[in-house]
Write a protein that holds these residues in place. Structure first.
Motif, PDB file in Angstrom:
ATOM      1  N   LEU A  47      34.046  49.215  36.436  1.00  0.00           N
ATOM      2  CA  LEU A  47      34.854  48.254  37.515  1.00  0.00           C
ATOM      3  C   LEU A  47      33.610  47.501  37.972  1.00  0.00           C
ATOM      4  O   LEU A  47      32.618  48.019  38.286  1.00  0.00           O
ATOM      5  CB  LEU A  47      35.443  48.882  38.459  1.00  0.00           C
ATOM      6  CG  LEU A  47      36.264  48.201  39.651  1.00  0.00           C
ATOM      7  CD1 LEU A  47      37.492  47.625  38.808  1.00  0.00           C
ATOM      8  CD2 LEU A  47      36.844  48.994  40.508  1.00  0.00           C
ATOM      9  N   SER A  93      41.443  52.523  35.533  1.00  0.00           N
ATOM     10  CA  SER A  93      41.112  51.376  36.360  1.00  0.00           C
ATOM     11  C   SER A  93      42.550  50.755  36.936  1.00  0.00           C
ATOM     12  O   SER A  93      42.663  50.468  37.981  1.00  0.00           O
ATOM     13  CB  SER A  93      40.233  50.372  35.791  1.00  0.00           C
ATOM     14  OG  SER A  93      41.067  49.673  34.656  1.00  0.00           O
ATOM     15  N   SER A 116      37.681  43.943  35.874  1.00  0.00           N
ATOM     16  CA  SER A 116      37.246  44.928  34.865  1.00  0.00           C
ATOM     17  C   SER A 116      36.008  44.936  34.219  1.00  0.00           C
ATOM     18  O   SER A 116      35.581  45.791  33.534  1.00  0.00           O
ATOM     19  CB  SER A 116      38.762  44.802  34.031  1.00  0.00           C
ATOM     20  OG  SER A 116      38.861  43.800  33.323  1.00  0.00           O
TER      21      SER A 116
END
Length: 282
Positions: free
Chosen positions: A163, A200, A255
Protein backbone atom coordinates in the motif's frame (compact mmCIF):
# COMPACT_ATOMS: atom_id res chain seq x y z
CA UNK A 1 32.99 11.24 24.44
CA UNK A 2 31.61 14.75 24.04
CA UNK A 3 32.58 14.69 20.37
CA UNK A 4 30.46 11.61 19.65
CA UNK A 5 27.11 12.16 18.02
CA UNK A 6 24.05 10.13 17.14
CA UNK A 7 21.70 10.54 14.18
CA UNK A 8 18.06 9.94 15.12
CA UNK A 9 14.98 9.97 12.87
CA UNK A 10 11.41 11.05 13.63
CA UNK A 11 8.82 9.79 11.15
CA UNK A 12 5.64 11.65 10.27
CA UNK A 13 2.39 10.25 11.69
CA UNK A 14 -0.74 9.73 9.61
CA UNK A 15 -4.20 9.00 11.00
CA UNK A 16 -5.88 6.65 8.54
CA UNK A 17 -9.02 7.09 10.63
CA UNK A 18 -9.67 9.40 13.59
CA UNK A 19 -12.82 9.13 15.70
CA UNK A 20 -13.49 11.55 18.56
CA UNK A 21 -15.38 9.57 21.20
CA UNK A 22 -15.70 11.96 24.16
CA UNK A 23 -14.01 14.55 26.36
CA UNK A 24 -12.56 14.50 29.86
CA UNK A 25 -13.26 17.09 32.51
CA UNK A 26 -9.86 18.69 31.82
CA UNK A 27 -10.93 19.25 28.18
CA UNK A 28 -8.69 16.53 26.73
CA UNK A 29 -10.58 14.57 24.06
CA UNK A 30 -10.90 10.80 23.85
CA UNK A 31 -9.83 9.35 20.51
CA UNK A 32 -9.93 6.08 18.60
CA UNK A 33 -7.53 6.10 15.69
CA UNK A 34 -5.47 3.99 13.29
CA UNK A 35 -1.96 5.39 12.83
CA UNK A 36 0.80 4.61 10.35
CA UNK A 37 4.25 6.13 9.81
CA UNK A 38 5.29 6.83 6.21
CA UNK A 39 8.97 7.20 5.42
CA UNK A 40 8.94 10.99 5.66
CA UNK A 41 11.01 12.18 8.57
CA UNK A 42 12.75 14.85 10.57
CA UNK A 43 16.40 14.28 11.47
CA UNK A 44 17.96 14.94 14.86
CA UNK A 45 21.66 14.97 15.73
CA UNK A 46 22.21 14.45 19.46
CA UNK A 47 25.61 14.78 21.11
CA UNK A 48 27.05 15.29 24.56
CA UNK A 49 27.94 18.92 25.29
CA UNK A 50 29.01 21.19 28.12
CA UNK A 51 25.62 22.94 28.03
CA UNK A 52 22.17 22.01 26.76
CA UNK A 53 21.17 23.64 23.46
CA UNK A 54 18.74 23.17 20.59
CA UNK A 55 19.36 24.37 17.04
CA UNK A 56 16.90 24.08 14.16
CA UNK A 57 17.32 24.02 10.38
CA UNK A 58 15.42 22.54 7.46
CA UNK A 59 12.55 23.47 5.17
CA UNK A 60 10.08 24.19 7.99
CA UNK A 61 12.49 25.48 10.64
CA UNK A 62 11.05 29.02 10.58
CA UNK A 63 7.76 27.67 11.98
CA UNK A 64 9.35 26.18 15.11
CA UNK A 65 9.92 28.34 18.20
CA UNK A 66 13.59 27.79 19.14
CA UNK A 67 12.89 28.74 22.76
CA UNK A 68 9.77 26.63 23.35
CA UNK A 69 9.26 23.43 21.37
CA UNK A 70 8.57 19.73 21.75
CA UNK A 71 12.27 18.77 21.73
CA UNK A 72 12.93 20.96 24.78
CA UNK A 73 9.83 19.61 26.54
CA UNK A 74 10.93 16.01 25.97
CA UNK A 75 14.47 16.74 27.19
CA UNK A 76 13.07 18.40 30.31
CA UNK A 77 11.31 15.14 31.22
CA UNK A 78 14.59 13.18 31.43
CA UNK A 79 17.37 15.72 32.05
CA UNK A 80 17.56 15.07 35.80
CA UNK A 81 18.44 11.43 35.08
CA UNK A 82 21.30 12.22 32.70
CA UNK A 83 24.96 12.36 33.68
CA UNK A 84 25.83 15.14 31.23
CA UNK A 85 24.28 17.80 29.04
CA UNK A 86 23.40 17.38 25.37
CA UNK A 87 23.03 19.50 22.28
CA UNK A 88 20.27 18.62 19.84
CA UNK A 89 20.16 19.76 16.22
CA UNK A 90 16.80 19.34 14.50
CA UNK A 91 16.40 19.24 10.71
CA UNK A 92 12.71 20.06 10.27
CA UNK A 93 11.44 18.34 7.12
CA UNK A 94 7.87 17.55 8.26
CA UNK A 95 5.36 20.40 7.77
CA UNK A 96 4.26 22.17 10.97
CA UNK A 97 0.62 22.51 12.05
CA UNK A 98 -0.19 19.94 9.41
CA UNK A 99 -1.77 16.96 11.19
CA UNK A 100 1.41 14.93 10.73
CA UNK A 101 2.48 14.91 14.39
CA UNK A 102 5.92 16.28 13.57
CA UNK A 103 6.45 17.90 16.95
CA UNK A 104 5.27 14.77 18.75
CA UNK A 105 7.52 12.63 16.57
CA UNK A 106 10.50 14.81 17.49
CA UNK A 107 9.66 14.50 21.20
CA UNK A 108 9.32 10.74 20.88
CA UNK A 109 12.64 10.49 19.03
CA UNK A 110 14.42 12.32 21.87
CA UNK A 111 12.80 10.13 24.54
CA UNK A 112 13.50 6.95 22.57
CA UNK A 113 17.15 7.91 22.14
CA UNK A 114 17.78 8.40 25.84
CA UNK A 115 15.81 5.28 26.71
CA UNK A 116 17.72 3.07 24.28
CA UNK A 117 21.21 4.59 24.31
CA UNK A 118 21.45 5.80 27.90
CA UNK A 119 19.09 3.31 29.58
CA UNK A 120 16.98 6.10 31.04
CA UNK A 121 13.52 5.22 32.27
CA UNK A 122 11.11 7.56 30.53
CA UNK A 123 7.81 8.71 32.09
CA UNK A 124 4.56 6.82 31.62
CA UNK A 125 2.40 7.51 28.60
CA UNK A 126 -0.05 9.58 30.65
CA UNK A 127 2.76 12.07 31.37
CA UNK A 128 4.27 11.95 27.88
CA UNK A 129 0.87 12.63 26.30
CA UNK A 130 0.80 16.02 28.02
CA UNK A 131 3.52 17.17 25.59
CA UNK A 132 1.27 16.10 22.73
CA UNK A 133 -1.38 13.43 22.30
CA UNK A 134 0.65 11.79 19.53
CA UNK A 135 3.89 11.38 21.51
CA UNK A 136 3.12 7.91 22.96
CA UNK A 137 2.20 6.40 19.59
CA UNK A 138 5.29 7.97 17.99
CA UNK A 139 7.56 6.09 20.40
CA UNK A 140 7.08 2.92 18.34
CA UNK A 141 6.51 4.01 14.71
CA UNK A 142 4.65 0.74 14.09
CA UNK A 143 1.12 0.40 12.70
CA UNK A 144 -1.03 1.06 15.79
CA UNK A 145 -4.45 1.72 17.21
CA UNK A 146 -4.58 4.66 19.61
CA UNK A 147 -7.22 5.29 22.26
CA UNK A 148 -7.83 7.34 25.38
CA UNK A 149 -6.26 10.78 25.09
CA UNK A 150 -3.41 9.19 23.15
CA UNK A 151 -1.84 7.21 25.99
CA UNK A 152 -3.34 3.81 25.09
CA UNK A 153 -1.50 2.29 22.14
CA UNK A 154 -1.83 -1.17 20.60
CA UNK A 155 0.42 -2.50 17.85
CA UNK A 156 -1.34 -4.06 14.87
CA UNK A 157 0.50 -6.73 12.94
CA UNK A 158 1.22 -5.37 9.50
CA UNK A 159 -0.33 -7.26 6.63
CA UNK A 160 1.52 -8.71 3.66
CA UNK A 161 -0.14 -6.55 1.03
CA UNK A 162 1.41 -3.47 -0.58
CA UNK A 163 0.00 0.00 0.00
CA UNK A 164 1.28 3.44 -0.98
CA UNK A 165 0.37 6.96 0.07
CA UNK A 166 0.54 10.49 -1.31
CA UNK A 167 0.52 13.30 1.26
CA UNK A 168 -0.53 16.81 0.23
CA UNK A 169 -0.23 19.96 2.32
CA UNK A 170 -1.43 23.31 0.91
CA UNK A 171 0.92 25.37 3.09
CA UNK A 172 -1.42 26.44 5.87
CA UNK A 173 -0.92 25.97 9.60
CA UNK A 174 -3.96 24.59 11.41
CA UNK A 175 -4.37 24.81 15.19
CA UNK A 176 -5.27 21.43 16.69
CA UNK A 177 -6.90 23.14 19.67
CA UNK A 178 -9.07 25.29 17.41
CA UNK A 179 -10.32 22.24 15.49
CA UNK A 180 -11.28 20.35 18.64
CA UNK A 181 -12.96 23.41 20.15
CA UNK A 182 -14.99 23.88 16.97
CA UNK A 183 -16.25 20.30 17.03
CA UNK A 184 -19.94 20.14 17.92
CA UNK A 185 -20.36 16.36 18.16
CA UNK A 186 -17.79 14.94 20.58
CA UNK A 187 -19.39 11.65 21.63
CA UNK A 188 -19.08 9.64 18.44
CA UNK A 189 -18.75 5.91 17.88
CA UNK A 190 -15.26 4.43 18.02
CA UNK A 191 -13.63 2.38 15.28
CA UNK A 192 -15.44 -0.62 13.92
CA UNK A 193 -14.01 -3.80 15.44
CA UNK A 194 -11.46 -5.74 13.38
CA UNK A 195 -9.24 -8.80 13.70
CA UNK A 196 -6.70 -8.03 11.04
CA UNK A 197 -6.65 -7.43 7.30
CA UNK A 198 -5.71 -10.19 4.87
CA UNK A 199 -5.92 -8.17 1.66
CA UNK A 200 -5.65 -4.54 0.64
CA UNK A 201 -9.25 -4.74 -0.57
CA UNK A 202 -10.42 -5.74 2.92
CA UNK A 203 -8.38 -2.96 4.47
CA UNK A 204 -9.58 -0.23 2.12
CA UNK A 205 -13.20 -1.30 2.49
CA UNK A 206 -12.78 -1.15 6.27
CA UNK A 207 -11.22 2.33 6.10
CA UNK A 208 -13.99 3.57 3.82
CA UNK A 209 -16.48 2.80 6.60
CA UNK A 210 -14.44 4.85 9.09
CA UNK A 211 -13.87 8.60 9.13
CA UNK A 212 -11.94 11.58 10.48
CA UNK A 213 -14.33 13.46 12.77
CA UNK A 214 -12.27 16.65 12.42
CA UNK A 215 -12.35 16.73 8.63
CA UNK A 216 -15.71 18.47 8.27
CA UNK A 217 -14.92 21.36 10.61
CA UNK A 218 -11.44 21.77 9.10
CA UNK A 219 -12.89 22.01 5.58
CA UNK A 220 -15.45 24.53 6.78
CA UNK A 221 -12.84 26.80 8.36
CA UNK A 222 -10.19 26.25 5.68
CA UNK A 223 -11.84 25.66 2.27
CA UNK A 224 -8.45 24.93 0.67
CA UNK A 225 -8.43 21.60 2.57
CA UNK A 226 -11.58 20.61 0.68
CA UNK A 227 -9.79 21.60 -2.49
CA UNK A 228 -6.86 19.33 -1.59
CA UNK A 229 -9.20 16.42 -0.92
CA UNK A 230 -10.91 16.91 -4.27
CA UNK A 231 -7.61 17.06 -6.16
CA UNK A 232 -6.41 13.79 -4.57
CA UNK A 233 -9.78 12.16 -5.21
CA UNK A 234 -9.49 12.95 -8.92
CA UNK A 235 -6.14 11.17 -9.33
CA UNK A 236 -6.18 7.85 -11.15
CA UNK A 237 -6.32 4.61 -9.15
CA UNK A 238 -7.04 6.40 -5.88
CA UNK A 239 -8.41 4.00 -3.27
CA UNK A 240 -9.17 6.39 -0.40
CA UNK A 241 -8.87 10.11 0.29
CA UNK A 242 -8.93 11.63 3.78
CA UNK A 243 -7.45 14.32 6.02
CA UNK A 244 -4.95 13.28 8.67
CA UNK A 245 -5.13 14.53 12.26
CA UNK A 246 -6.58 18.02 12.59
CA UNK A 247 -5.25 19.02 9.15
CA UNK A 248 -4.13 20.60 6.99
CA UNK A 249 -2.45 17.61 5.32
CA UNK A 250 -4.59 15.15 3.36
CA UNK A 251 -3.64 11.80 1.89
CA UNK A 252 -4.56 9.42 -0.89
CA UNK A 253 -3.96 5.67 -0.82
CA UNK A 254 -2.81 3.61 -3.83
CA UNK A 255 -2.08 -0.05 -4.46
CA UNK A 256 1.17 0.47 -6.42
CA UNK A 257 4.16 2.79 -6.29
CA UNK A 258 3.65 3.83 -9.93
CA UNK A 259 0.12 5.03 -9.15
CA UNK A 260 1.34 7.06 -6.16
CA UNK A 261 4.20 8.57 -8.17
CA UNK A 262 1.86 9.56 -10.97
CA UNK A 263 -0.54 11.19 -8.52
CA UNK A 264 2.33 13.02 -6.82
CA UNK A 265 3.66 14.43 -10.08
CA UNK A 266 0.22 15.43 -11.35
CA UNK A 267 -0.60 17.37 -8.20
CA UNK A 268 2.87 18.96 -8.05
CA UNK A 269 2.56 20.12 -11.65
CA UNK A 270 -0.81 21.70 -10.97
CA UNK A 271 -0.05 23.30 -7.59
CA UNK A 272 3.58 24.41 -7.46
CA UNK A 273 3.39 25.82 -3.91
CA UNK A 274 1.89 22.72 -2.30
CA UNK A 275 4.02 20.21 -0.40
CA UNK A 276 3.46 16.81 -2.02
CA UNK A 277 5.27 13.59 -1.06
CA UNK A 278 4.70 9.89 -1.69
CA UNK A 279 5.72 7.02 0.54
CA UNK A 280 5.13 3.33 1.07
CA UNK A 281 2.72 2.49 3.92
CA UNK A 282 3.07 -1.32 3.99
Amino acid sequence: MKNSKELVFAKAKVNLALHVTGRRGDRYHFLDSLVVFPKIKDKLVIREASDFSVSIAGEFSDLVNPEDNSVIKAYDLVKEKLNSNFSIHLEKNIPVGAGLGGGSADSAAVLRYFQEKHKIEIPKNEIIAQIGADVPVCLSEKFQRVRGIGEITEEIHESNFELWMVLVNPGINVSTGEMFQSLEEIENKGLESFKGFKTSKDFIEYLQRQRNDLQGVACEKYPVIKCVLNEILETKNNLLTRMTGSGSTCFGLYSKMEYALRAQENIRDKFKSWWVQHSRVF
